[in-house]
Design an enzyme around this catalytic site. Structure first.
Site, short mmCIF file in Angstrom:
data_model
loop_
_atom_site.label_atom_id
_atom_site.label_comp_id
_atom_site.label_asym_id
_atom_site.label_seq_id
_atom_site.Cartn_x
_atom_site.Cartn_y
_atom_site.Cartn_z
N THR A 77 -12.01 1.03 -16.67
CA THR A 77 -13.09 0.56 -17.53
C THR A 77 -13.06 -0.97 -17.50
O THR A 77 -12.16 -1.56 -16.89
CB THR A 77 -12.91 1.05 -18.98
N HIS A 99 -1.05 1.99 -12.89
CA HIS A 99 -0.41 0.82 -13.50
C HIS A 99 1.04 1.18 -13.80
O HIS A 99 1.32 2.26 -14.32
CB HIS A 99 -1.16 0.44 -14.78
N LEU A 106 -9.08 -4.55 -18.84
CA LEU A 106 -7.98 -4.49 -17.87
C LEU A 106 -6.89 -3.50 -18.29
O LEU A 106 -6.39 -3.56 -19.41
CB LEU A 106 -7.37 -5.89 -17.71
N ASP A 107 -6.53 -2.60 -17.36
CA ASP A 107 -5.44 -1.64 -17.58
C ASP A 107 -5.66 -0.77 -18.83
O ASP A 107 -4.70 -0.42 -19.53
CB ASP A 107 -4.07 -2.35 -17.64
N GLY A 124 0.78 -1.24 0.00
CA GLY A 124 0.00 0.00 0.00
C GLY A 124 0.81 1.28 0.00
O GLY A 124 0.39 2.29 0.57
N ILE A 133 -8.84 -8.92 -10.46
CA ILE A 133 -9.59 -8.51 -11.64
C ILE A 133 -11.02 -8.22 -11.21
O ILE A 133 -11.61 -8.98 -10.43
CB ILE A 133 -9.55 -9.62 -12.71
#
Ligand code: GRF
Length: 210
Positions: free
Chosen positions: A138, A106, A141-142, A12, A89
């Protein structure tokens, strides 16, 4: 006050950078981890932030887990959901529920290198420049509208660890800057792209480590 819920899975450090930025007008409603042993949960709890551990292993399916997670999040009525090293995911249903108010970071210059092991893949491909991206989430993914990016050089003797550390330093700069811009209402989503209503204090650009 804009209410923020942060999702993590591990140490984190991006969550810490956002909390430590003490963004005016932002209130951290909770930090949620799908891993009860995530180091970031203890860090947040020590600072008096509400923490929730929701162990995904206790659920029969991804759909069930995401439904409970979404309910918990919605109960807090957040303005923004931040994925900060959240390594699960998300289901399409979950994403649709929060689309437009969920950010992710990312460790690559998207749309290049989505997915895992970005640093090793960048080194293996002989890249000279790597970086990180904050984007709206969205269903893909990524992917999703890009809010901010920072670039760093890839050095000849880089390992996955040294490159990851250089990129992470930039993640800790651009993520709080992007959250600040969202909280201030400076981000406008139009035609699937993020336009800035106000400048993002220079963070939309190339940042080379000093
Ligand atoms: C970061 O590199 C982030 O970009 C990626 O996972 C890492 C998480 O680090 N998604 P931390 O948990 O924020 O320290």
């Amino acid at each position: 006050m804009k209410k923020i819920v942060i999702l993590i899975s591990g140490r984190g450090s991006n969550m810490q950078a956002i909390v430590d930025a003490k963004i005016p007008g932002a209130e951290i409603a909770a930090v949620i981890s799908n891993r009860p042993d995530a180091a970031g949960l203890a860090w947040a709890a020590e600072r008096g932030i509400k923490t929730i551990a929701l162990d995904h292993k206790q659920f029969a399916s991804r759909d069930e887990f995401d439904a409970v997670l979404a309910k918990k999040i919605e109960g807090m009525q957040p303005d923004l959901i931040i994925l900060a090293g959240y390594m699960r995911i998300l289901t399409d249903v979950f994403v649709a529920r929060f689309e437009g108010r969920m950010l992710n970071i990312h460790p690559s210059l998207l749309p290049s290198y989505p997915g895992l092991h970005t640093h090793q893949r960048a080194i293996d491909d002989g890249l000279k420049i790597a970086g990180c991206t904050v984007h709206f989430v969205t269903a893909q993914l990524d992917h999703g509208p890009i809010v901010a990016q920072a670039a760093v050089p890839v050095l000849d003797d880089d390992t996955e660890a040294t490159l990851a550390a250089r990129v992470l330093k930039q993640e800790h700069q651009i993520y709080p800057a992007a959250v600040r811009a969202f909280v201030n209402g400076e981000l406008l989503l139009a035609d699937g792209k993020v336009k800035r209503v106000l400048p993002l204090d220079g963070a939309a650009c190339l940042r080379v480590p000093g």
